[in-house]
Motif scaffolding. Structure first.
Motif, mmCIF file in Angstrom:
data_model
loop_
_atom_site.group_PDB
_atom_site.id
_atom_site.type_symbol
_atom_site.label_atom_id
_atom_site.label_comp_id
_atom_site.label_asym_id
_atom_site.label_seq_id
_atom_site.Cartn_x
_atom_site.Cartn_y
_atom_site.Cartn_z
ATOM 1 N N UNK A 1 0.721 -1.071 0.074
ATOM 2 C CA UNK A 1 0.113 -0.102 0.071
ATOM 3 C C UNK A 1 0.817 1.229 -0.053
ATOM 4 N N UNK A 2 2.294 1.121 0.377
ATOM 5 C CA UNK A 2 2.930 2.357 0.529
ATOM 6 C C UNK A 2 4.103 2.413 -0.524
ATOM 7 N N UNK A 3 4.010 1.560 -1.588
ATOM 8 C CA UNK A 3 5.067 1.362 -2.709
ATOM 9 C C UNK A 3 5.102 2.574 -3.456
ATOM 10 N N UNK A 4 4.237 3.333 -3.628
ATOM 11 C CA UNK A 4 4.220 4.577 -4.433
ATOM 12 C C UNK A 4 5.173 5.606 -3.788
ATOM 13 N N UNK A 5 5.258 5.691 -2.659
ATOM 14 C CA UNK A 5 6.088 6.560 -1.806
ATOM 15 C C UNK A 5 7.616 6.448 -2.055
ATOM 16 N N UNK A 6 7.957 5.198 -2.708
ATOM 17 C CA UNK A 6 9.493 4.807 -2.826
ATOM 18 C C UNK A 6 9.839 5.264 -3.991
ATOM 19 N N UNK A 7 8.948 5.825 -5.018
ATOM 20 C CA UNK A 7 9.424 6.184 -6.379
ATOM 21 C C UNK A 7 9.979 7.628 -6.401
#
Length: 63
Positions: free
Chosen positions: A57-63
């Motif tokens: 759910x938080x993968x988008x924050x690592x981009x």
């Protein structure tokens, strides 16, 4: 206070990782490379955060 790190982080002093310690009803988190900066939470919110990370759910924050 005893700090613990994940067995996945490797061994030795050069392996930066997140460390956890339990103090009474609180969980404390720190990064091994900046040990003076400590985040304090409780088991409920930490469990919610861990489940969100595992679910991606938080993968988008690592981009």
């Amino acid at each position: 206070m005893t700090w613990r790190k994940s067995s996945f982080s490797g061994h030795g002093e050069t392996n930066d990782c997140v460390e956890l310690a339990s103090v009474c009803d609180e969980i404390r988190l720190r990064e091994s490379d900046t040990p003076a900066d400590i985040l304090t939470t409780t088991p409920g919110p930490l469990g919610t955060f861990i489940r969100a990370v595992k679910a991606g759910a938080l993968d988008h924050l690592g981009r």
